[in-house]
Scaffold this motif. Structure first.
Motif, mmCIF file in Angstrom:
data_model
loop_
_atom_site.group_PDB
_atom_site.id
_atom_site.type_symbol
_atom_site.label_atom_id
_atom_site.label_comp_id
_atom_site.label_asym_id
_atom_site.label_seq_id
_atom_site.Cartn_x
_atom_site.Cartn_y
_atom_site.Cartn_z
ATOM 1 N N LEU A 1 37.804 0.785 -33.621
ATOM 2 C CA LEU A 1 37.178 1.869 -34.396
ATOM 3 C C LEU A 1 36.633 2.957 -33.482
ATOM 4 O O LEU A 1 36.779 4.162 -33.776
ATOM 5 C CB LEU A 1 36.063 1.310 -35.284
ATOM 6 N N ILE A 2 36.012 2.562 -32.396
ATOM 7 C CA ILE A 2 35.496 3.563 -31.455
ATOM 8 C C ILE A 2 36.652 4.392 -30.891
ATOM 9 O O ILE A 2 36.588 5.627 -30.841
ATOM 10 C CB ILE A 2 34.686 2.883 -30.326
ATOM 11 N N GLY A 3 37.715 3.705 -30.476
ATOM 12 C CA GLY A 3 38.872 4.422 -29.932
ATOM 13 C C GLY A 3 39.516 5.347 -30.951
ATOM 14 O O GLY A 3 39.866 6.495 -30.644
ATOM 15 N N ALA A 4 39.664 4.847 -32.182
ATOM 16 C CA ALA A 4 40.272 5.677 -33.237
ATOM 17 C C ALA A 4 39.386 6.877 -33.551
ATOM 18 O O ALA A 4 39.889 7.996 -33.764
ATOM 19 C CB ALA A 4 40.485 4.829 -34.494
ATOM 20 N N GLY A 5 38.076 6.642 -33.560
ATOM 21 C CA GLY A 5 37.158 7.756 -33.822
ATOM 22 C C GLY A 5 37.236 8.817 -32.744
ATOM 23 O O GLY A 5 37.269 10.023 -33.035
ATOM 24 N N LEU A 6 37.273 8.388 -31.496
ATOM 25 C CA LEU A 6 37.395 9.347 -30.389
ATOM 26 C C LEU A 6 38.722 10.105 -30.452
ATOM 27 O O LEU A 6 38.766 11.323 -30.250
ATOM 28 C CB LEU A 6 37.276 8.618 -29.045
ATOM 29 N N ALA A 7 39.792 9.365 -30.737
ATOM 30 C CA ALA A 7 41.105 10.013 -30.834
ATOM 31 C C ALA A 7 41.106 11.047 -31.953
ATOM 32 O O ALA A 7 41.629 12.167 -31.784
ATOM 33 C CB ALA A 7 42.185 8.957 -31.077
ATOM 34 N N PHE B 1 34.448 -7.781 -31.702
ATOM 35 C CA PHE B 1 34.451 -6.832 -30.587
ATOM 36 C C PHE B 1 35.718 -5.974 -30.611
ATOM 37 O O PHE B 1 35.669 -4.763 -30.393
ATOM 38 C CB PHE B 1 34.384 -7.571 -29.238
ATOM 39 N N THR B 2 36.835 -6.603 -30.881
ATOM 40 C CA THR B 2 38.105 -5.870 -30.918
ATOM 41 C C THR B 2 38.099 -4.827 -32.023
ATOM 42 O O THR B 2 38.495 -3.673 -31.805
ATOM 43 C CB THR B 2 39.276 -6.856 -31.117
ATOM 44 N N ILE B 3 37.632 -5.224 -33.212
ATOM 45 C CA ILE B 3 37.575 -4.274 -34.329
ATOM 46 C C ILE B 3 36.655 -3.103 -33.987
ATOM 47 O O ILE B 3 36.991 -1.936 -34.214
ATOM 48 C CB ILE B 3 37.110 -4.980 -35.617
ATOM 49 N N GLY B 4 35.483 -3.420 -33.427
ATOM 50 C CA GLY B 4 34.558 -2.353 -33.022
ATOM 51 C C GLY B 4 35.175 -1.430 -31.998
ATOM 52 O O GLY B 4 35.070 -0.203 -32.089
ATOM 53 N N GLY B 5 35.857 -2.014 -31.007
ATOM 54 C CA GLY B 5 36.504 -1.198 -29.976
ATOM 55 C C GLY B 5 37.602 -0.324 -30.543
ATOM 56 O O GLY B 5 37.753 0.847 -30.162
#
Length: 118
Positions: A24-30, A18-22
């Motif tokens: 990645l989502i945050g990095a992608g949005l940034a 879950f942490t890795i997925g989160g």
């Protein structure tokens, strides 16, 4: 004790995923936000790819959790069905026994009636 350790390892794995997925989502949005500021399509594409990778990880993890729950429910239902089958078999045996007893009683009555008629 081993089961508790295994469950803790499972939770650590899930929390890690879950942490890795989160992340990645945050990095992608940034990355997407920075690309909009600099009007860089390559960076936008990279950000969207990273975002979708994180989202995919979370969806796959959620699906596996749902599948485990479904399998557990199926096993429990199968056990209940087996119990019901067992009870039905017992009832059928009792009914057959009762029918046999009734048949024997009828035959005894007939024999007694024949004996009384003679």
């Amino acid at each position: 004790m081993k089961r508790t350790i295994k469950m803790n390892k499972e939770k650590w794995k899930q929390n890690g995923i879950f942490t890795i997925g989160g992340i990645l989502i945050g990095a992608g949005l940034a990355d997407c936000l920075f690309s909009l500021k600099h009007s860089d399509l390559n960076q936008l594409a990279r950000g969207l790819t990273i975002f979708s990778a994180g989202l995919t990880i979370l969806v796959v993890l959620d699906n596996s959790k749902t599948q485990k729950k479904t399998e557990k429910v199926q096993k429990e239902t199968l056990l209940r069905i087996k119990k019901v089958e067992h009870y039905l078999d017992q009832m059928q045996q009792k009914q057959q026994t009762q029918q046999t007893i009734e048949k024997q009683l009828y035959e005894i009555k007939e024999l007694l009636q024949k004996t009384n008629n003679k």
